[in-house]
Design a protein around this motif. Structure first.
Motif, short mmCIF file in Angstrom:
data_model
loop_
_atom_site.label_atom_id
_atom_site.label_comp_id
_atom_site.label_asym_id
_atom_site.label_seq_id
_atom_site.Cartn_x
_atom_site.Cartn_y
_atom_site.Cartn_z
N GLN A 34 1.19 -1.32 -0.33
CA GLN A 34 0.01 0.25 -0.29
C GLN A 34 0.51 0.82 0.09
OE1 GLN A 34 -4.00 0.31 2.17
NE2 GLN A 34 -3.01 1.20 3.35
N ILE A 35 1.28 1.72 -0.94
CA ILE A 35 2.51 3.10 -1.68
C ILE A 35 1.83 4.48 -1.60
CG2 ILE A 35 4.23 1.36 -2.37
CD1 ILE A 35 3.38 1.64 -4.94
N THR A 36 2.01 5.53 -1.31
CA THR A 36 2.09 6.13 -1.62
C THR A 36 2.24 6.16 -2.98
OG1 THR A 36 4.09 7.21 -0.98
CG2 THR A 36 2.41 7.82 0.62
N ALA A 244 -2.37 4.22 -0.68
CA ALA A 244 -2.13 4.30 0.78
C ALA A 244 -2.70 6.26 0.70
CB ALA A 244 -0.77 5.00 1.60
N ARG A 245 -3.92 6.55 1.02
CA ARG A 245 -4.02 7.63 1.32
C ARG A 245 -3.77 8.98 1.36
NH1 ARG A 245 -8.29 7.91 5.88
NH2 ARG A 245 -9.02 6.17 5.32
N GLU A 246 -3.55 10.34 0.51
CA GLU A 246 -3.41 11.40 0.24
C GLU A 246 -4.25 12.21 0.80
OE1 GLU A 246 0.28 12.40 -0.59
OE2 GLU A 246 0.64 10.33 -0.41
N VAL A 252 -9.03 10.86 -3.32
CA VAL A 252 -8.77 10.83 -1.71
C VAL A 252 -8.81 8.73 -1.77
CG1 VAL A 252 -8.91 10.85 0.35
CG2 VAL A 252 -8.43 12.58 -0.61
N ALA A 253 -8.04 7.81 -1.78
CA ALA A 253 -8.16 6.44 -1.50
C ALA A 253 -8.72 6.47 -0.24
CB ALA A 253 -7.21 6.21 -2.03
N TRP A 254 -9.43 5.14 0.13
CA TRP A 254 -9.54 4.22 1.01
C TRP A 254 -8.12 3.74 1.80
CZ3 TRP A 254 -12.31 4.63 5.29
CH2 TRP A 254 -12.84 3.63 6.29
N GLY A 255 -7.72 3.04 0.99
CA GLY A 255 -6.75 2.41 2.08
C GLY A 255 -7.12 1.25 2.36
N ALA A 268 -5.08 -10.24 7.38
CA ALA A 268 -4.12 -9.03 7.82
C ALA A 268 -4.99 -7.88 6.65
CB ALA A 268 -2.92 -9.51 6.77
N THR A 269 -4.22 -6.73 7.22
CA THR A 269 -5.41 -6.01 6.67
C THR A 269 -4.81 -4.79 7.72
OG1 THR A 269 -7.39 -4.37 6.54
CG2 THR A 269 -7.56 -5.48 8.45
N THR A 270 -4.69 -3.42 7.18
CA THR A 270 -3.70 -2.32 7.78
C THR A 270 -5.28 -1.30 7.78
OG1 THR A 270 -2.30 -0.27 7.29
CG2 THR A 270 -3.09 -1.46 5.35
N GLU A 271 -4.82 0.18 8.27
CA GLU A 271 -5.21 1.32 7.83
C GLU A 271 -4.81 2.16 6.54
OE1 GLU A 271 -7.49 2.77 10.08
OE2 GLU A 271 -7.37 0.68 10.93
N HIS A 272 -4.86 3.09 6.84
CA HIS A 272 -5.00 3.80 5.40
C HIS A 272 -3.41 4.71 4.97
CE1 HIS A 272 -5.87 7.47 8.02
NE2 HIS A 272 -5.55 7.84 7.61
N GLU A 273 -2.45 4.62 5.98
CA GLU A 273 -1.21 4.97 5.58
C GLU A 273 -0.40 4.10 4.61
OE1 GLU A 273 -1.56 4.94 8.46
OE2 GLU A 273 -2.28 6.72 9.92
N GLU A 274 1.05 4.33 4.42
CA GLU A 274 2.02 3.57 3.71
C GLU A 274 2.39 2.35 4.36
OE1 GLU A 274 4.89 4.42 0.29
OE2 GLU A 274 5.93 4.88 2.51
#
Ligand SMILES: NC(=O)CCC(=O)C(=O)O
Length: 315
Positions: A34-36, A244-246, A252-255, A268-274
């Motif tokens: 999940q990259i910027t 990743a969300r900018e 603006v992406a959800w991530g 496995a999951t993550t929030e919106h940051e890289e």
């Protein structure tokens, strides 16, 4: 006669299981990168390169990138950032990088998506590279993201993009993978066709938005399995990967890139940051899950059926 028509009726209700291709590996690590993404294409390519290298150094054998990772997600940008993937080399620096890395690192890459120029048309295209660096498959987003939710979000991919025409399923060193891109996730039939053709894993690079993301992103990913249970039962993993969300970006992406297991569980999951999400895929669970809910015996194929148009046409 009577017994043969009875057995035909029985068969219609619960046809024998389709032969599943044996996965080439039992277990491996997948990385969801999940990259910027910025307006600087060269930076985006260098950044993706370093994140793929990092994922491989941590043991990933399959790396998944997000939808439109070399360009901002916008109709103004798609034509400007588009690459001629078939020409390769300098005409497609993004996929050239993916090809080199997959070979050098001995990994499979499901390369998110980039805008692809083909003649006078532009597609939203995902390339899959094998461990030899060869392009194994190219999926052009089939269902374009054209939505209008008043006061929330309007986006018309069809202003600049052309829709793909073909489902994409590909045999890789880490199993048989069905590919969809973002909005494709909403169309159950695509996933069912992949299941019918023996996919072990579905990969969806995606960039849901701040309106539909919280509502539908995880729900749809988990539902891809839930609906499939009706016919092909629980024998798939489903992976999504978002940019990743900018917060300042035009879109603006959800991530929340996520791996869902064959029981519909979020592994496995993550929030919106890289983030690089690393998780194990264990194909031995596919068979186990398949026997724990005997849906094949219970389905009513005499009342409904899935028609695989491509398979029918090729017969
Ligand atoms: N890029 C996309 O296809 C976005 C899809 C999306 O946000 C949705 O709600 O569907």
């Amino acid at each position: 006669m009577a017994s043969s028509s009875a057995s035909m009726a029985e068969q219609a209700r619960a046809p024998p299981a389709l032969p599943l291709p044996a996965p080439p590996v039992d277990k491996f690590m997948i990385a969801l990168c999940q990259i910027t993404v910025t307006p600087d294409k060269e930076r985006n390519i260098a950044h993706a390169r370093s994140k793929i290298q990092e994922a491989a150094a941590k043991g990933a054998k399959l790396v998944l990138l997000p939808e439109i990772w070399n360009s901002p997600y916008s109709n103004d940008c798609f034509p400007v950032y588009a690459e001629d993937i078939d020409a390769g080399g300098d005409a497609s620096p993004s996929t050239t990088m993916l090809s080199q890395l997959s070979r050098n690192l001995n990994i499979t890459i499901v390369g998110g998506s980039i805008p692809e120029r083909s003649g006078d048309r532009i597609f939203n295209t995902c390339c899959v590279f094998g461990t030899d660096g060869n392009l194994k498959a190219k999926h052009r987003k089939i269902h374009l993201f054209d939505i209008d939710i008043p006061g929330k979000i309007t986006f018309m991919e069809s202003k600049t993009l052309t829709a793909g025409e073909t489902p994409t399923i590909v045999d890789t060193e880490v199993g048989r993978i069905g590919i969809g891109i973002c909005y494709d996730l909403r169309f159950q039939e695509l996933a069912m066709i992949y299941a019918a053709r023996g996919a072990h894993l579905l990969c969806y690079p995606g960039a849901f938005n701040m309106t539909t993301g919280p509502l539908h992103w995880e729900l749809l990913q988990r539902a891809r399995l839930g609906k499939m249970w009706e016919i092909y039962f629980e024998r798939l993993y489903v992976a999504t990967c978002s940019p990743a969300r900018e917060p300042g970006a035009g879109y603006v992406a959800w991530g929340h890139s996520t791996l869902v297991g064959p029981f519909g569980e979020v592994l496995a999951t993550t929030e919106h940051e890289e983030a690089i999400i690393l998780a194990e895929i264990d194909y031995s669970l596919l068979e186990l899950r398949r026997t724990s809910l005997p849906l094949l015996k219970q389905r009513r194929g005499d009342l409904y059926q899935l028609v695989d148009v491509k398979r029918l046409n090729s017969q």
